[in-house]
Design an enzyme around this catalytic site. Sequence first.
Site, mmCIF file in Angstrom:
data_model
loop_
_atom_site.group_PDB
_atom_site.id
_atom_site.type_symbol
_atom_site.label_atom_id
_atom_site.label_comp_id
_atom_site.label_asym_id
_atom_site.label_seq_id
_atom_site.Cartn_x
_atom_site.Cartn_y
_atom_site.Cartn_z
ATOM 1 N N CYS A 56 99.562 -13.979 -32.209
ATOM 2 C CA CYS A 56 98.652 -14.608 -31.244
ATOM 3 C C CYS A 56 97.291 -13.897 -31.263
ATOM 4 O O CYS A 56 97.223 -12.693 -30.989
ATOM 5 C CB CYS A 56 99.270 -14.557 -29.853
ATOM 6 N N CYS A 59 96.382 -12.329 -27.886
ATOM 7 C CA CYS A 59 97.172 -11.114 -27.643
ATOM 8 C C CYS A 59 96.599 -9.929 -28.425
ATOM 9 O O CYS A 59 96.559 -8.800 -27.917
ATOM 10 C CB CYS A 59 98.626 -11.357 -28.035
#
Length: 280
Positions: A56, A59
């Site tokens: 991600c 993230c």
Amino acid sequence: MAPSGSPAVPLAVLVLLLWGAPWTHGRRSNVRVITDENWRELLEGDWMIEFYAPWCPACQNLQPEWESFAEWGEDLEVNVAKVDVTEQPGLSGRFIITALPTIYHCKDGEFRRYQGPRTKKDFINFISDKEWKSIEPVSSWFGPGSVLMSSMSALFQLSMWIRACHNYFIEDLGLPVWGSYTVFALATLFSGLLLGLCMIFVADCLCPSKRRRPQPYPYPSKKLLSESAQPLKKVEEEQEADEEDVSEEEAERKEGTNKDFPQNAIRQRSLGPSLATDKS
């Protein structure tokens, strides 16, 4: 001139290596890793938990801020943790993770979802100013320790297990995709039949069915005969009582007619001579 076999040089090299080891390996992270085995530690104390995935991009951008915030954890008396949803699918189902990254705050078993800015300063203010008190906690029905969320966790783990088996059949065993689907279809069919048989067995043990045996032709007992004869006796008694009433009424009528007969005769006799004189 020092001899070639002197241990001073290897010892100095070893000291330099040990002293430089922390710098070569980097600083130790203050972020704790949460898994399916130790997630119940979140139910005690003050926690900030990040749910992320390595692939991600959001993230990845959050990781430096999260690591810097974790360095303040000891001063703020808060535990900073993270969960890799790719490695812990059960926790992603237990917390209903639908977006990445997702941050939760937990205080003594009460979970609140953090939806503010994602910087170290904002995280510190959220804990130091107790901004989490203004957020309504997650309902106990949807808490990670509830029966519902435990079932969701089991379903997520089952789905990941099925996916791993599917990849094993295709990549390692070389089965075609339809072959893997066939295996899962047969497994589902047989597991359903087995579950149905188990449920029938349990139901039969808990609520056994009453099996009727063929009985011989029942002969009427004396008790039944006496009981059946009682209504007949009552009917006969009522009929006899009615007949007696009828006979009494007839007798009374007869007596009344007998009593009236002499009086009529006397009247006729008394009227007879008078009629004769009138005719004359």
